[in-house]
Design an enzyme around this catalytic site. Sequence first.
Site, PDB file in Angstrom:
ATOM      1  N   SER A 102      -1.728  -5.663 -11.721  1.00 50.55           N
ATOM      2  CA  SER A 102      -3.166  -5.551 -10.919  1.00 50.55           C
ATOM      3  C   SER A 102      -4.393  -6.356 -11.139  1.00 50.55           C
ATOM      4  CB  SER A 102      -3.404  -4.007 -10.633  1.00 50.55           C
ATOM      5  OG  SER A 102      -3.920  -3.395 -11.939  1.00 50.55           O
ATOM      6  N   ASP A 161       1.284 -13.127 -15.690  1.00 44.80           N
ATOM      7  CA  ASP A 161       0.747 -12.326 -14.619  1.00 44.80           C
ATOM      8  C   ASP A 161      -0.224 -13.123 -13.453  1.00 44.80           C
ATOM      9  OD1 ASP A 161       1.816 -10.203 -15.728  1.00 44.80           O
ATOM     10  OD2 ASP A 161       0.279  -8.881 -15.810  1.00 44.80           O
TER      11      ASP A 161
END
Length: 296
Positions: free
Chosen positions: A87, A131
Site C-alpha cells: 500500500s 513493491d
Amino acid sequence: MGKGSGYAKVILFGEHFVVYGLPAIGVALAKKTDVEVSKSQHMRVESSHADASLLNGLEAIKNAMGIKDSFVVKIKSEIPLGSGLGSSAAVSVAYVRALADEYGLQLTGEQISAYAYEAEKVYHGTPSGIDNTLASSGGAIFYQNTDGKSAVKPLNVGKPLNIVIGNTGKKQGSTAEIIAAVRGRREKNPGIYEDLFNAERKVIDGAVKAIEHGDPAALGELMNINHGLLSAMGVSTKENGDIIYAARVFGAYGAKITGAGMGGSCVILAKNEKNAEDIANEIRKMGYLAITSVVQ
Ligand code: PMV
C-alpha cells in the site's frame, strides 16, 4: 491540480528466498491508490488511511524530484494497509505521477519507480524495491537482487489470473523479526536450507514458464510446493494454514503465504471469478479478511 495512481502488488513466489539473492515473482493487482495534489501554503494529507510517517515519505519524493512547492495531497485507496499488498508503494507511485502531471513532466516507468523508492526507504529501511517497481509497471515481473543490484524482467501473463488475498489480521512480529528468525534457523541447518533454496530455484523456473504459457493449474501446484518450502522454514502459522487448506478444499489451483508470513497474508490462485468469490466468502466466514482481484 495533478492526478496519478499506483497499483497494489502481491509476491507470488520467492519471499524470504529473495533476501538471500534468489529470484522472486511479483504481480500487480487491479486495486489502486489515487492521489490528487493541489498547490497550497503548507503540506497537508487528506486520507482515509492517514499514517504519521506518510508525510516524511512524501517529502523525500518531493526533494528527490527537486520540487519546492507545498500541496494538499488527497489520497483515495482500495488497498488495505499492512497486508503485504504494497500500500505504501502504491501511494508513493501515485504521488510521483500526480506531481509529474502537475508540472507536465514526462517520466519513464523506471524514473517513477526510482522516485517512489525514496519514500519506500523512509518507511522500510532497505526494501527490495519490488513493491515500487510493480506499483508503477503493473503486470508480472521476475525480480532478483544480487549484491545490492536489482534486475527486473517483465513477464508476459498468458492467461488471466484470478487472485484471492486472505489476511488473518494476526501477523506475529515485524517483517524484520521474521527475517531474523529465518536466518537463525538457516544457521542451524545450512545444508538443509541449501536444498530448500535449490528446490525454490526450480519452483521459480517452472513458475516463469507457467505464467508465460498461461497454465494456471501448473502455476497453482508450484504455489503449493512453494508454501511447503516456506512452512519448512517456519513462517506459516495455524491461521495461515487454515486459510490455505480451506482455499484448496474449495477448488483453488494453489495457495500459499505471501510476504513475510507468520500470520500475515495468503495468496490464492482461484479457478475463475466465481471460484474466487466462493473462496473469499469462505475465508470471511472463518472470521478473516479476504479480497478478490485479477492481475492488472
Ligand atoms: O510481508 P511483507 O510485505 O513485509 O513482505 C516481506 C517479504 C520478504 O521477502 C520476507 C522481505 C523482502 O524485503 O522481500
